[in-house]
Design an enzyme around this catalytic site. Structure first.
Site, short mmCIF file in Angstrom:
data_model
loop_
_atom_site.label_atom_id
_atom_site.label_comp_id
_atom_site.label_asym_id
_atom_site.label_seq_id
_atom_site.Cartn_x
_atom_site.Cartn_y
_atom_site.Cartn_z
N VAL A 99 0.83 -1.22 0.00
CA VAL A 99 0.00 0.00 0.00
C VAL A 99 0.86 1.27 0.00
CG1 VAL A 99 -1.79 1.27 1.25
CG2 VAL A 99 -1.87 -1.23 1.16
N LYS A 123 -14.52 -4.70 8.28
CA LYS A 123 -15.02 -3.84 7.20
C LYS A 123 -16.49 -3.50 7.36
CE LYS A 123 -11.63 -5.41 3.78
NZ LYS A 123 -11.35 -6.39 2.73
N1 LIG Z 1 -2.44 -5.10 0.28
C1 LIG Z 1 -3.66 -4.68 0.01
O1 LIG Z 1 -4.15 -4.84 -1.11
C2 LIG Z 1 -4.48 -3.97 1.06
C3 LIG Z 1 -5.77 -3.57 0.74
C4 LIG Z 1 -6.52 -2.86 1.68
C5 LIG Z 1 -5.99 -2.61 2.92
N2 LIG Z 1 -4.73 -3.07 3.23
C6 LIG Z 1 -4.21 -2.77 4.56
O2 LIG Z 1 -3.11 -1.90 4.45
C7 LIG Z 1 -2.15 -2.16 5.49
C8 LIG Z 1 -0.80 -2.45 4.87
O3 LIG Z 1 -0.93 -3.57 4.03
P1 LIG Z 1 0.20 -3.99 2.98
O4 LIG Z 1 -0.42 -5.02 2.11
O5 LIG Z 1 0.81 -2.81 2.37
O6 LIG Z 1 1.24 -4.71 3.96
P2 LIG Z 1 2.78 -5.02 3.65
O7 LIG Z 1 3.01 -5.19 2.19
O8 LIG Z 1 3.15 -6.13 4.57
O9 LIG Z 1 3.52 -3.68 4.10
C9 LIG Z 1 3.63 -3.26 5.43
C10 LIG Z 1 4.93 -2.48 5.55
O10 LIG Z 1 4.99 -1.91 6.85
C11 LIG Z 1 6.33 -2.09 7.31
N3 LIG Z 1 6.33 -2.07 8.78
C12 LIG Z 1 5.92 -3.02 9.66
N4 LIG Z 1 6.11 -2.60 10.93
C13 LIG Z 1 6.66 -1.37 10.85
C14 LIG Z 1 7.09 -0.43 11.81
N5 LIG Z 1 6.98 -0.68 13.13
N6 LIG Z 1 7.60 0.73 11.39
C15 LIG Z 1 7.73 0.98 10.07
N7 LIG Z 1 7.35 0.14 9.09
C16 LIG Z 1 6.82 -1.03 9.49
C17 LIG Z 1 6.77 -3.42 6.75
O11 LIG Z 1 8.17 -3.45 6.77
P3 LIG Z 1 9.04 -4.72 6.30
O12 LIG Z 1 9.08 -4.59 4.79
O13 LIG Z 1 10.35 -4.49 6.93
O14 LIG Z 1 8.34 -5.95 6.75
C18 LIG Z 1 6.18 -3.34 5.34
O15 LIG Z 1 7.05 -2.70 4.45
C19 LIG Z 1 -2.76 -3.32 6.31
O16 LIG Z 1 -3.49 -2.78 7.38
C20 LIG Z 1 -3.70 -3.97 5.32
O17 LIG Z 1 -4.77 -4.65 5.95
C21 LIG Z 1 -3.97 -3.73 2.32
#
Ligand SMILES: NC(=O)c1ccc[n+]([C@@H]2O[C@H](COP(=O)([O-])OP(=O)(O)OC[C@H]3O[C@@H](n4cnc5c(N)ncnc54)[C@H](OP(=O)(O)O)[C@@H]3O)[C@@H](O)[C@H]2O)c1
Length: 378
Positions: A11, A187
């Site tokens: 995201v 949601k």
């Molecule tokens: N993916 C989707 O399509 C989607 C859709 C709707 C909503 N969401 C929501 O959006 C949010 C993020 O999802 P995502 O898919 O983007 O997850 P993701 O790909 O796992 O990305 C999360 C990022 O946050 C970083 N992170 C974790 N802990 C941290 C901290 N303490 N300080 C700084 N950075 C930190 C992680 O670092 P590392 O790279 O080091 O692990 C990773 O780069 C979630 O709440 C998810 O439910 C996602």
């Protein structure tokens, strides 16, 4: 205007790409490990974001409850508006965070938390501003829609369809939040909060998932001309709201029945405007990143739809009055009369959502692997 992103995964990266050349500069990105590709923008220390007076919006794209929630609180306390895509955290802390934002004259927006790239929440808030929303709901989880379509199309079992979804990146390594309905619960809670401008504890929303659906169930549905979807549903009631998440069976001619792949389809019913549906990709870098970027841009222009919400009135959830006929299989003792039978399953007469969810819990405790799905509109 300057903004900071917290987290640079699917995201965060998506939002960064959309904001390039938009007029909003992403001047800081918080990560938890060195990321050379981010150059000068990278920080590993949240105080660099909080202490920078030029940053006026902070967008959280980390996920989980903490430190995401603490970071957003601290940002609001430091006078910065906030954006999030984090449904679990928003569902739990919405009331507190909106109250803090209002006290300080700041904005909070979270379009991407429900429906990914679909402009669902902003239109829900907009409609609620001039109309009375009586109910809402639909398919809010792309992973389970993909799995159910794969089972429907290929005749395979749940485990095969889940493995296929994981192979193609539609399901996570730990799929529990999706297949057990926990994602939909968050949601539908958020959607109900905005539609009725209230706050409902998401833990009070009864939820049934699709973990125990079998190929034989899907064959039974086909025989009946039905297709299974995992849905969230919220209805306004005299005392508050009836909100739940469960598998539901849809007949031919319904938009839900033919919803392809990992798409979402969410509808609202309003007294004057009538029924409106919103459909599109509920996840992914492009759609979700766009939603986060648009929330930031709206705030930068002083016109966030979310500025209209208050969500301070805490309501009770009561699903005793919502009655459905249910398809039920795998219960060693089902406490409801069967109206008819199909294969080794029964179709019950009208049963309340609360009673059926309690029956599934009791069956699980007894060691059964029960599956229940309501019949839409019956
Ligand atoms: N993916 C989707 O399509 C989607 C859709 C709707 C909503 N969401 C929501 O959006 C949010 C993020 O999802 P995502 O898919 O983007 O997850 P993701 O790909 O796992 O990305 C999360 C990022 O946050 C970083 N992170 C974790 N802990 C941290 C901290 N303490 N300080 C700084 N950075 C930190 C992680 O670092 P590392 O790279 O080091 O692990 C990773 O780069 C979630 O709440 C998810 O439910 C996602």
């Amino acid at each position: 205007m300057k903004a900071a992103l917290l987290g640079y995964g699917t995201v965060g990266k998506g939002a960064d790409a959309v904001l390039k050349g938009s007029g909003v500069e992403v001047s800081r990105i918080l990560a938890r490990r060195p990321r050379p590709e981010l150059g000068e923008r990278l920080t590993l220390d949240m105080s660099d974001v909080l202490g920078d007076p030029d940053i006026s919006v902070v967008a959280e794209c980390i996920g989980g409850y903490e430190p995401a929630h603490g970071f957003l609180r601290a940002s609001l306390e430091a006078g910065k508006s906030v954006v999030s895509s984090n449904k679990q955290m928003i569902a739990r802390y919405l009331r507190e965070l909106v109250s803090l934002a209002r006290e300080r004259g700041l904005s909070i927006a979270f379009s991407a938390a429900v429906g990914g790239g679909i402009p669902w929440l902003v239109n829900l808030v907009r409609t609620a501003g001039a109309d009375r929303i009586t109910g809402l709901g639909g398919v809010m989880n792309g992973t389970t829609n993909f799995i159910l379509n794969a089972m429907q199309g290929g005749g395979g079992d749940f485990a095969d369809a889940l493995a296929e979804a994981q192979r193609l990146g539609f399901a996570e390594a730990d799929p529990s939040a999706d297949i057990d309905g926990i994602d939909v619960r968050a949601k539908i809670s958020i959607s109900a909060d905005l539609a009725f401008d209230v706050f409902l504890d998401p833990e009070t929303v009864p939820v049934l998932g699709i973990r125990h659906i079998t190929a034989a169930d899907v064959a039974n549905f086909r025989e009946l001309g039905l297709v299974c979807r995992l849905i969230g549903r919220a209805d306004r009631t005299d005392s508050g709201a009836a909100v739940y998440a469960e598998p539901m069976l849809f007949g031919a001619g319904s938009a839900e029945q033919s919803l392809p792949g990992a798409m979402n389809l969410i509808s609202l019913e309003a007294e004057r405007a009538g029924r409106m549906s919103f459909s599109g990709p509920g996840a992914g870098m492009g759609p979700t990143g766009s939603s986060v970027a648009l929330d930031i841009l709206d705030i930068s222009r002083g016109r966030s739809a979310f500025d209209a919400i208050s969500c301070q009135n805490v309501i009770e959830n009561d699903t005793d009055g919502v009655l459905h006929r249910y398809y039920a299989r795998g219960f060693s003792k089902l406490p409801f009369e069967a109206e008819s039978r199909t294969g080794d399953a029964v179709i019950t007469g009208p049963v309340s959502v609360s009673a059926m969810h309690a029956a599934v819990s009791a069956a699980l405790e007894a060691g059964d692997r029960p599956f229940a799905a309501s019949l839409a509109g019956r």
